[in-house]
Design a protein around this motif. Structure first.
Motif: not given
Length: 106
Positions: A74, A76, A82, A87-88, A95-99
């Motif tokens: 993953s 972040l 992002v 997202a995948d 997976c890429c997530r906003e943080h």
């Protein structure tokens, strides 16, 4: 600190500078990823997951996921990085997530 803002705020506000910075980081990651995958495979042998905090476009995480399919990767990253990324992880399994680690979420 310059012009009343730190580097990350300047990069976040200037789309052209931000894009140049991300490409430079991805270029470095492409180079380093080859070495990491080739020379450090034992590090990932027992790992089940990896989180790349500040992982840009996921270049390093994608290389690790490709070389070591048992590792769930993953990324972040800041919202402006992002934004627009799937997202995948574009089918790579990453997976890429906003943080935003610069600001408290509480």
């Amino acid at each position: 600190m310059a012009h009343g803002a730190d580097y990350w705020n300047v990069v976040g506000r200037d789309a052209e500078l931000g894009a140049s910075f991300l490409e430079a980081m991805a270029s470095d990651s492409r180079f380093v990823a080859q070495i990491v995958v080739r020379e450090c495979g034992e590090v990932f042998a027992g790992a089940r997951s990896l989180v790349d905090v500040g992982g840009g476009d996921g270049t390093m995480a994608k290389a690790i996921a490709s070389a070591f399919p048992h590792v769930r990767c993953s990324v972040l990253e800041l919202p402006q990085v992002v934004d627009g990324m799937p997202a995948d992880g574009d089918g790579t399994g990453v997976c890429c997530r906003e943080h935003d680690g610069f600001h408290s979420s509480s």
